[in-house]
Design a protein around this motif. Structure first.
Motif, PDB file in Angstrom:
ATOM      1  N   GLN A 358      62.463  16.905  40.996  1.00  0.00           N
ATOM      2  CA  GLN A 358      62.702  18.352  41.148  1.00  0.00           C
ATOM      3  C   GLN A 358      61.799  18.929  42.233  1.00  0.00           C
ATOM      4  OE1 GLN A 358      65.031  20.142  39.967  1.00  0.00           O
ATOM      5  NE2 GLN A 358      65.881  18.834  38.375  1.00  0.00           N
ATOM      6  N   ASN A 359      60.561  18.463  42.299  1.00  0.00           N
ATOM      7  CA  ASN A 359      59.630  18.945  43.326  1.00  0.00           C
ATOM      8  C   ASN A 359      60.054  18.502  44.717  1.00  0.00           C
ATOM      9  OD1 ASN A 359      56.664  20.214  42.596  1.00  0.00           O
ATOM     10  ND2 ASN A 359      57.671  19.273  40.841  1.00  0.00           N
ATOM     11  N   VAL A 360      60.562  17.290  44.813  1.00  0.00           N
ATOM     12  CA  VAL A 360      61.016  16.783  46.114  1.00  0.00           C
ATOM     13  C   VAL A 360      62.218  17.584  46.601  1.00  0.00           C
ATOM     14  CG1 VAL A 360      62.110  14.829  47.310  1.00  0.00           C
ATOM     15  CG2 VAL A 360      60.113  14.445  45.856  1.00  0.00           C
ATOM     16  N   TYR A 361      63.197  17.796  45.727  1.00  0.00           N
ATOM     17  CA  TYR A 361      64.439  18.443  46.157  1.00  0.00           C
ATOM     18  C   TYR A 361      64.393  19.965  46.103  1.00  0.00           C
ATOM     19  CZ  TYR A 361      66.431  13.918  46.863  1.00  0.00           C
ATOM     20  OH  TYR A 361      66.668  12.655  47.358  1.00  0.00           O
ATOM     21  N   SER A 362      63.270  20.507  45.663  1.00  0.00           N
ATOM     22  CA  SER A 362      63.050  21.955  45.827  1.00  0.00           C
ATOM     23  C   SER A 362      62.078  22.183  46.979  1.00  0.00           C
ATOM     24  CB  SER A 362      62.505  22.559  44.531  1.00  0.00           C
ATOM     25  OG  SER A 362      61.259  21.985  44.195  1.00  0.00           O
ATOM     26  N   MET A 367      59.181  13.965  50.652  1.00  0.00           N
ATOM     27  CA  MET A 367      59.912  12.800  50.155  1.00  0.00           C
ATOM     28  C   MET A 367      59.002  11.577  50.057  1.00  0.00           C
ATOM     29  SD  MET A 367      62.983  11.420  49.355  1.00  0.00           S
ATOM     30  CE  MET A 367      64.325  12.331  50.114  1.00  0.00           C
ATOM     31  N   ARG A 368      58.176  11.352  51.076  1.00  0.00           N
ATOM     32  CA  ARG A 368      57.305  10.169  51.078  1.00  0.00           C
ATOM     33  C   ARG A 368      56.278  10.245  49.962  1.00  0.00           C
ATOM     34  NH1 ARG A 368      54.349  12.285  56.281  1.00  0.00           N
ATOM     35  NH2 ARG A 368      52.539  13.286  55.335  1.00  0.00           N
ATOM     36  N   ASP A 369      55.777  11.466  49.658  1.00  0.00           N
ATOM     37  CA  ASP A 369      54.787  11.620  48.588  1.00  0.00           C
ATOM     38  C   ASP A 369      55.430  11.429  47.215  1.00  0.00           C
ATOM     39  OD1 ASP A 369      52.796  12.100  50.441  1.00  0.00           O
ATOM     40  OD2 ASP A 369      53.078  14.278  50.406  1.00  0.00           O
ATOM     41  N   GLY A 370      56.654  11.940  47.078  1.00  0.00           N
ATOM     42  CA  GLY A 370      57.375  11.746  45.823  1.00  0.00           C
ATOM     43  C   GLY A 370      57.687  10.277  45.586  1.00  0.00           C
ATOM     44  N   ALA A 371      58.070   9.591  46.670  1.00  0.00           N
ATOM     45  CA  ALA A 371      58.366   8.162  46.564  1.00  0.00           C
ATOM     46  C   ALA A 371      57.117   7.385  46.172  1.00  0.00           C
ATOM     47  CB  ALA A 371      58.912   7.654  47.899  1.00  0.00           C
ATOM     48  N   ARG A 372      55.992   7.761  46.735  1.00  0.00           N
ATOM     49  CA  ARG A 372      54.739   7.073  46.406  1.00  0.00           C
ATOM     50  C   ARG A 372      54.376   7.275  44.943  1.00  0.00           C
ATOM     51  NH1 ARG A 372      48.615   8.364  48.530  1.00  0.00           N
ATOM     52  NH2 ARG A 372      47.651   6.462  47.754  1.00  0.00           N
ATOM     53  N   LEU A 373      54.591   8.477  44.434  1.00  0.00           N
ATOM     54  CA  LEU A 373      54.278   8.753  43.032  1.00  0.00           C
ATOM     55  C   LEU A 373      55.131   7.908  42.090  1.00  0.00           C
ATOM     56  CD1 LEU A 373      53.875  12.634  43.165  1.00  0.00           C
ATOM     57  CD2 LEU A 373      52.109  11.013  42.426  1.00  0.00           C
ATOM     58  N   LEU A 374      56.370   7.648  42.491  1.00  0.00           N
ATOM     59  CA  LEU A 374      57.264   6.855  41.646  1.00  0.00           C
ATOM     60  C   LEU A 374      57.237   5.366  41.989  1.00  0.00           C
ATOM     61  CD1 LEU A 374      60.378   9.224  41.454  1.00  0.00           C
ATOM     62  CD2 LEU A 374      58.598   8.871  39.747  1.00  0.00           C
ATOM     63  N   GLY A 375      56.424   4.999  42.979  1.00  0.00           N
ATOM     64  CA  GLY A 375      56.335   3.598  43.365  1.00  0.00           C
ATOM     65  C   GLY A 375      57.579   3.095  44.056  1.00  0.00           C
ATOM     66  N   LEU A 376      58.204   3.971  44.849  1.00  0.00           N
ATOM     67  CA  LEU A 376      59.450   3.634  45.531  1.00  0.00           C
ATOM     68  C   LEU A 376      59.340   3.848  47.030  1.00  0.00           C
ATOM     69  CD1 LEU A 376      61.870   5.639  43.184  1.00  0.00           C
ATOM     70  CD2 LEU A 376      61.279   3.216  42.978  1.00  0.00           C
ATOM     71  N   LYS A 377      60.328   3.351  47.757  1.00  0.00           N
ATOM     72  CA  LYS A 377      60.466   3.694  49.163  1.00  0.00           C
ATOM     73  C   LYS A 377      61.283   4.985  49.242  1.00  0.00           C
ATOM     74  CE  LYS A 377      60.331  -1.097  50.791  1.00  0.00           C
ATOM     75  NZ  LYS A 377      61.068  -2.188  51.473  1.00  0.00           N
ATOM     76  N   PRO A 378      61.079   5.813  50.269  1.00  0.00           N
ATOM     77  CA  PRO A 378      61.830   7.074  50.371  1.00  0.00           C
ATOM     78  C   PRO A 378      63.337   6.905  50.239  1.00  0.00           C
ATOM     79  CG  PRO A 378      60.051   7.066  51.949  1.00  0.00           C
ATOM     80  CD  PRO A 378      60.069   5.694  51.340  1.00  0.00           C
TER      81      PRO A 378
END
Length: 391
Positions: A358-362, A367-378
């Motif tokens: 929700q934070n990424v898409y609002s 995107m890169r920080d959200g991906a890092r938090l979830l352990g994913l690539k963007p």
């Protein structure tokens, strides 16, 4: 090629710390064992490229190799483990990396929840070791809104575990579960080292469950860690059901085991349902299906309530050890499991995953920080968001 003037002492420390033998490290770095031995004794030096491979293989910062002596690492969490045959004196690299990753995520989530205006959880640290285990167990059961009907409504241990996670997250807790470090399938977590850990916090308390453990065992670990939060205590646990009543183990751990057992297998109900005519094995097999816990939890509860003798319990435990060995082998041969995108919120926690998306898409989080938090690539985060319907 220029040589990297690394410290032989630090190299050997890093290898021993990683729990990798010298043959495995040599293979990963693509050198002969004899050459690695020379690096560890200081007779030869690796190239910078080889030193970088060493750091990556041993899971240490590259700069560590150039220190004069091994760094003094401090355990991030209290060590509450009491498993008698645990061969880990210190936290392994894998466990340390998992704890560091969870703490990194917790720092962000705490700040996010505070900015959102979330209230502090009033039950965190409400009790002390002197308080009645029955009173605490009854309150936890009430706060979680856990009933016998809940157990009847689910088909198996996996569904009961998912129900408990849902109830825990509904009251503000955060539950993560994984069997590996991040998404690295080569770094599988060792159940003999730990079953779970908890990091207490009044805003963002987090529980981590070792997903490599048996499904039924995860249920007890989850509630055990939940109990810790009522004491506002953090730590790494590895529950051992073999400890007798007079065992010298951490008082808090003993208290948490006692309370978790009452939450999952209430004394009054067990006393009513226990059949003295049947054997320990028959009772445990019947009642584990009713309470949706492992048979060893039933047997241990029966021992603590003087329904069976210690000899009967330990004979049954020895029998189960062999059963577990066979089950573990079957799990190794079974490649089944949740799909990749289904596993993301399991690994990171359902609410945490949703809040990050929700934070990424609002546009409040890159995107890169959200991906890092979830352990994913963007790119993977974007696909995950689409999969769960956020975008």
């Amino acid at each position: 090629m220029s040589q990297a003037i690394i410290s032989p002492e630090v190299l050997k420390w890093a290898r021993l710390r990683s729990k990798l033998n010298i043959d495995m490290v040599a293979q990963k770095v693509n050198v002969k064992v004899e050459k690695l031995n020379e690096w560890e004794t200081g007779e030869a030096k690796p190239t910078f490229i080889q030193a970088q491979k060493l750091a990556k293989t041993l899971h240490i910062p590259f700069g560590y190799l150039f220190l004069n002596e091994p760094p003094k690492e401090k355990a991030d969490l209290p060590d509450l483990r009491n498993l008698s045959d645990c061969h880990f004196e210190d936290f392994s690299t894998d466990l340390q990396d998992v704890i560091s990753d969870v703490k990194f995520k917790q720092d962000w989530y705490r700040e996010f929840r505070q900015e959102r205006g979330d209230d502090e959880l009033k039950f965190i640290g409400k009790y002390s070791d002197k308080d009645s285990s029955k009173v605490i167990a009854d309150e936890i059961t009430e706060v979680l809104n856990l009933t016998i009907d809940d157990r009847k409504a689910v088909k198996n241990w996996e569904e009961f575990y998912q129900l408990l996670v849902k109830k825990a997250e509904e009251i503000g807790l955060w539950v993560m579960k994984s069997s590996m470090v991040g998404s690295n399938t080569h770094r599988v977590l060792d159940v003999s080292e730990f079953r779970g850990f908890v990091i207490a916090d009044s805003i963002a308390p987090v529980i981590f469950i070792n997903g490599a453990d048996a499904k039924a065992a995860q249920i007890f670990t989850l509630i055990h860690e939940v109990v810790h939060l009522w004491f506002n205590s953090s730590g790494v646990s590895n529950i051992d059901f073999r400890n007798d009543k007079n065992s010298i183990i951490d008082i808090r751990e003993k208290k948490c085991n006692e309370i978790a057992a009452e939450v999952l297998v209430p004394e009054a109900q067990l006393m009513k349902l226990w059949n003295k005519v049947l054997s320990v094995s028959e009772n445990a097999d019947n009642l584990c299906k009713y309470f949706k816990v492992s048979s060893i939890v039933i047997a241990r509860r029966a021992l603590d309530l003087d329904l069976i003798l210690a000899e009967e319990f330990f004979d049954y435990y020895a029998y189960l050890v062999e059963v577990w060995k066979e089950a573990k082998q079957k799990m190794k041969n079974n490649d089944g499991g949740p799909s990749y995108y289904v596993s993301i919120p399991i690994r990171n926690g359902y609410r945490f995953s949703g809040d990050v998306l929700q934070n990424v898409y609002s546009h409040k989080l890159l995107m890169r920080d959200g991906a890092r938090l979830l352990g994913l690539k963007p790119a993977t985060l974007a696909k995950f968001a689409k999969e769960v319907g956020v975008r």
